[in-house]
Design a protein around this motif. Structure first.
Motif, PDB file in Angstrom:
ATOM      1  N   GLY A   1       0.795  -1.212   0.000  1.00  0.00           N
ATOM      2  CA  GLY A   1       0.000   0.000   0.000  1.00  0.00           C
ATOM      3  C   GLY A   1       0.831   1.267   0.000  1.00  0.00           C
ATOM      4  N   CYS A   2       0.201   2.374  -0.416  1.00  0.00           N
ATOM      5  CA  CYS A   2       0.872   3.668  -0.502  1.00  0.00           C
ATOM      6  C   CYS A   2      -0.161   4.744  -0.195  1.00  0.00           C
ATOM      7  CB  CYS A   2       1.470   3.847  -1.884  1.00  0.00           C
ATOM      8  SG  CYS A   2       2.663   5.177  -2.048  1.00  0.00           S
ATOM      9  N   TYR A   3       0.239   5.751   0.618  1.00  0.00           N
ATOM     10  CA  TYR A   3      -0.713   6.787   1.048  1.00  0.00           C
ATOM     11  C   TYR A   3       0.031   8.086   1.279  1.00  0.00           C
ATOM     12  CZ  TYR A   3      -3.846   9.396   4.149  1.00  0.00           C
ATOM     13  OH  TYR A   3      -4.613  10.373   4.724  1.00  0.00           O
ATOM     14  N   TRP A  37       4.432   3.937   2.759  1.00  0.00           N
ATOM     15  CA  TRP A  37       4.172   2.724   1.986  1.00  0.00           C
ATOM     16  C   TRP A  37       4.570   1.525   2.821  1.00  0.00           C
ATOM     17  CZ3 TRP A  37       8.463   5.648   1.400  1.00  0.00           C
ATOM     18  CH2 TRP A  37       9.713   5.022   1.241  1.00  0.00           C
ATOM     19  N   THR A  38       4.007   0.371   2.468  1.00  0.00           N
ATOM     20  CA  THR A  38       4.223  -0.838   3.253  1.00  0.00           C
ATOM     21  C   THR A  38       4.988  -1.869   2.433  1.00  0.00           C
ATOM     22  OG1 THR A  38       2.142  -1.863   2.561  1.00  0.00           O
ATOM     23  CG2 THR A  38       2.063  -0.454   4.505  1.00  0.00           C
ATOM     24  N   THR A  39       5.738  -2.710   3.150  1.00  0.00           N
ATOM     25  CA  THR A  39       6.433  -3.832   2.517  1.00  0.00           C
ATOM     26  C   THR A  39       6.083  -5.100   3.293  1.00  0.00           C
ATOM     27  OG1 THR A  39       8.440  -3.215   3.773  1.00  0.00           O
ATOM     28  CG2 THR A  39       8.307  -2.512   1.480  1.00  0.00           C
ATOM     29  N   LYS A  40       5.360  -5.983   2.617  1.00  0.00           N
ATOM     30  CA  LYS A  40       4.801  -7.165   3.291  1.00  0.00           C
ATOM     31  C   LYS A  40       5.856  -8.212   3.614  1.00  0.00           C
ATOM     32  CE  LYS A  40       1.872  -9.606   0.936  1.00  0.00           C
ATOM     33  NZ  LYS A  40       0.603  -9.864   0.202  1.00  0.00           N
ATOM     34  N   VAL A  96       6.318  -0.506   7.693  1.00  0.00           N
ATOM     35  CA  VAL A  96       5.680   0.684   7.147  1.00  0.00           C
ATOM     36  C   VAL A  96       6.769   1.748   7.062  1.00  0.00           C
ATOM     37  CG1 VAL A  96       3.895   2.436   7.419  1.00  0.00           C
ATOM     38  CG2 VAL A  96       3.465   0.095   8.209  1.00  0.00           C
ATOM     39  N   TRP A  97       6.970   2.278   5.867  1.00  0.00           N
ATOM     40  CA  TRP A  97       7.998   3.282   5.601  1.00  0.00           C
ATOM     41  C   TRP A  97       7.366   4.658   5.505  1.00  0.00           C
ATOM     42  CZ3 TRP A  97      13.178   1.767   4.879  1.00  0.00           C
ATOM     43  CH2 TRP A  97      13.393   0.375   4.755  1.00  0.00           C
ATOM     44  N   LYS A  98       8.185   5.673   5.819  1.00  0.00           N
ATOM     45  CA  LYS A  98       7.729   7.061   5.720  1.00  0.00           C
ATOM     46  C   LYS A  98       8.775   7.879   4.983  1.00  0.00           C
ATOM     47  CE  LYS A  98       8.116   9.955   9.201  1.00  0.00           C
ATOM     48  NZ  LYS A  98       7.922  10.734  10.450  1.00  0.00           N
ATOM     49  N   LEU A  99       8.331   8.713   4.040  1.00  0.00           N
ATOM     50  CA  LEU A  99       9.215   9.600   3.290  1.00  0.00           C
ATOM     51  C   LEU A  99       8.721  11.031   3.437  1.00  0.00           C
ATOM     52  CD1 LEU A  99      11.540   9.863   1.045  1.00  0.00           C
ATOM     53  CD2 LEU A  99       9.630   9.942  -0.571  1.00  0.00           C
ATOM     54  N   ASP A 100       9.616  11.920   3.843  1.00  0.00           N
ATOM     55  CA  ASP A 100       9.325  13.345   3.831  1.00  0.00           C
ATOM     56  C   ASP A 100       9.516  13.820   2.388  1.00  0.00           C
ATOM     57  OD1 ASP A 100       9.666  16.203   3.868  1.00  0.00           O
ATOM     58  OD2 ASP A 100       9.967  16.105   6.026  1.00  0.00           O
ATOM     59  N   CYS A 101       8.445  14.200   1.727  1.00  0.00           N
ATOM     60  CA  CYS A 101       8.512  14.484   0.292  1.00  0.00           C
ATOM     61  C   CYS A 101       9.314  15.739  -0.011  1.00  0.00           C
ATOM     62  CB  CYS A 101       7.106  14.608  -0.269  1.00  0.00           C
ATOM     63  SG  CYS A 101       6.097  13.132  -0.036  1.00  0.00           S
ATOM     64  N   ALA A 102       9.447  16.638   0.949  1.00  0.00           N
ATOM     65  CA  ALA A 102      10.200  17.871   0.716  1.00  0.00           C
ATOM     66  C   ALA A 102      11.696  17.651   0.833  1.00  0.00           C
ATOM     67  CB  ALA A 102       9.746  18.951   1.686  1.00  0.00           C
ATOM     68  N   VAL A 135       1.481  -6.830   6.675  1.00  0.00           N
ATOM     69  CA  VAL A 135       1.048  -5.479   6.312  1.00  0.00           C
ATOM     70  C   VAL A 135       0.735  -5.397   4.820  1.00  0.00           C
ATOM     71  CG1 VAL A 135       2.332  -4.404   8.196  1.00  0.00           C
ATOM     72  CG2 VAL A 135       3.423  -4.664   5.968  1.00  0.00           C
ATOM     73  N   ASP A 136      -0.319  -4.654   4.499  1.00  0.00           N
ATOM     74  CA  ASP A 136      -0.759  -4.593   3.107  1.00  0.00           C
ATOM     75  C   ASP A 136      -1.268  -3.195   2.793  1.00  0.00           C
ATOM     76  OD1 ASP A 136      -2.267  -5.236   0.573  1.00  0.00           O
ATOM     77  OD2 ASP A 136      -1.576  -7.241   1.069  1.00  0.00           O
ATOM     78  N   ASN A 137      -2.536  -3.067   2.430  1.00  0.00           N
ATOM     79  CA  ASN A 137      -3.073  -1.752   2.062  1.00  0.00           C
ATOM     80  C   ASN A 137      -3.025  -0.786   3.240  1.00  0.00           C
ATOM     81  OD1 ASN A 137      -5.784  -2.885  -0.144  1.00  0.00           O
ATOM     82  ND2 ASN A 137      -3.580  -2.859  -0.437  1.00  0.00           N
ATOM     83  N   ILE A 138      -2.911   0.512   2.928  1.00  0.00           N
ATOM     84  CA  ILE A 138      -2.806   1.531   3.968  1.00  0.00           C
ATOM     85  C   ILE A 138      -3.602   2.761   3.556  1.00  0.00           C
ATOM     86  CG2 ILE A 138      -0.657   2.428   2.961  1.00  0.00           C
ATOM     87  CD1 ILE A 138       0.277   3.116   5.799  1.00  0.00           C
ATOM     88  N   THR A 139      -4.228   3.396   4.541  1.00  0.00           N
ATOM     89  CA  THR A 139      -4.902   4.670   4.327  1.00  0.00           C
ATOM     90  C   THR A 139      -4.766   5.492   5.597  1.00  0.00           C
ATOM     91  OG1 THR A 139      -6.922   5.698   3.458  1.00  0.00           O
ATOM     92  CG2 THR A 139      -7.211   3.960   5.106  1.00  0.00           C
TER      93      THR A 139
END
Length: 387
Positions: A257-259, A267-270, A275-281, A304-308
């Protein structure tokens, strides 16, 4: 030494602090830990629909595979997977993918202002393994095919207009997509054990017919750092997979998943329950959750799979495996079960998405209680979600 034991020992030895602060933007860089969830414990027994929920929440079954959706003439699709909600006049819509091989696609349920289903329609047919995807800011749904030459299909939930393949976004084992309207890019996951994390930069925002596909680069074994991006030379190659075209690409174990929300993308990696986090800036990345870094008790979230996410900033992560739960991860770093399905042991939870006002959560059990792609069930949960 086992990876989980090593990482858990390393975390304790380093004395890493738990998350602090009320929002993700100010949270410290430490993976979430089990604790008391914001909605309290699950009920001791499932409700009449087979869902265990916290006090104050109720569920209903909206659709079942191969059965006519109430109030419509439409038979719901098999193997329901990724989903999203969209506003629609005074009501809203819920889109759901169909992950059947060679007979995939996507469908939509449309609701009036009271939550009554008023219509249902097929949006995409004749594709294969449409797993997850993501909504766009301009109201379309990106339906992603999960196979080696998979494409991203742009569908039109409001009108039902013909879907369009967006091949410039790459041909690979697509999983999910998340749009960043500030930097005007679309992030993409790849469901392979050595998959990559991508971003697509369209030439014109709102038009996905052309643009540049880039891959996140960094040390494969790193769990934090600052990413760089390199262009994928041939996104539509039928011979050389995109994940192998850039030597510096960072590989992830089964992207799911990606949100996106508020300048951050998760995004998640099963394959490794992360669960990963990226600061887009800043392109700084880190772990928001890793079951091997749970320091006490049993990890509440696996498979872990879909995420919202909800309006309050809580993340909701669905399990493909584990004990068939949707777990919540709060901005202050607590992970806890939010709901559980009883009797669905051979299935997976897919497509979590909130209604536009944040009061209802939609999701599916892909194979229902029969462990069969033609026994899928799509649910709605209503209650006092945090806003």
């Amino acid at each position: 030494m086992d990876r989980r034991i090593f990482l858990r020992s390393a975390l304790v030895g380093a004395g890493v602090a738990a998350f602090s602060g009320a929002v993700w933007e100010t949270a410290l860089a430490a993976p979430a830990q089990p604790g008391a969830g914001p909605y309290g414990p699950l009920a001791a027994a499932a409700d009449g629909n087979g869902v265990l929920l916290p006090s104050g929440f109720t569920s209903r079954i909206l659709a079942r595979t191969n059965q006519v959706v109430a109030g419509t003439g439409y038979r719901w699709h098999g193997a329901p997977d990724g989903g999203a909600c969209f506003p629609n006049g005074s009501g809203w819509m819920y889109v759901s993918n169909c992950e059947l091989p060679l007979a995939g696609g996507a469908s939509v349920l449309r609701f009036d202002a009271s939550g009554t289903i008023i219509s249902a329609q097929r949006l995409l047919s004749g594709t294969s393994g449409n797993c997850a995807g993501g909504p766009t800011p301009w109201g379309t749904w990106l339906s992603c095919e999960e196979h080696a030459l998979g494409r991203v299909w742009e569908t039109y939930p409001a009108t039902g207009a013909s879907a369009v393949a967006r091949t410039a976004m790459g041909r690979f084992t697509h999983e999910a997509a998340a749009c960043d309207p500030v930097r005007q890019v679309v992030y993409l996951t790849e469901d392979k054990s050595d998959g990559c994390f991508y971003r697509f930069r369209p030439n014109t925002w709102g038009d996905l017919s052309s643009g540049t596909l880039e891959v996140l680069c960094g040390p494969t074994d790193s769990t934090s750092g600052t990413a760089t991006w390199q262009r994928v030379p041939n996104p539509t190659s039928l011979l050389r997979p995109t994940r192998r075209q850039v030597s510096a690409a960072k590989h992830f174990d089964g992207g799911e998943g990606c949100y996106y929300a508020n300048g951050l993308v998760w995004w998640t990696t099963k394959g490794d329950n992360r669960v990963w986090k990226l600061d887009c800036a800043t392109d700084a990345y880190e772990l928001a959750y890793d079951d091997s870094l749970v320091t006490s008790g049993t990890a509440p979230l696996t498979g872990v799979d879909n995420i919202t996410g909800s309006r309050s900033g809580d993340l909701f992560v669905a399990e493909d495996g584990g004990n068939l739960e949707i777990c919540v991860i709060t901005p202050d770093g607590v992970v806890a079960p939010f709901l559980r399905l009883a009797g669905h042991e051979g299935s997976e939870i897919t497509g979590p998405a909130f209604s536009p006002d944040g009061s209802r959560l939609y999701f599916s059990s892909q194979r229902g209680t029969s462990d069969n792609s033609f026994a899928g069930m799509t649910f709605e949960v209503k209650g006092p979600f945090r806003v």
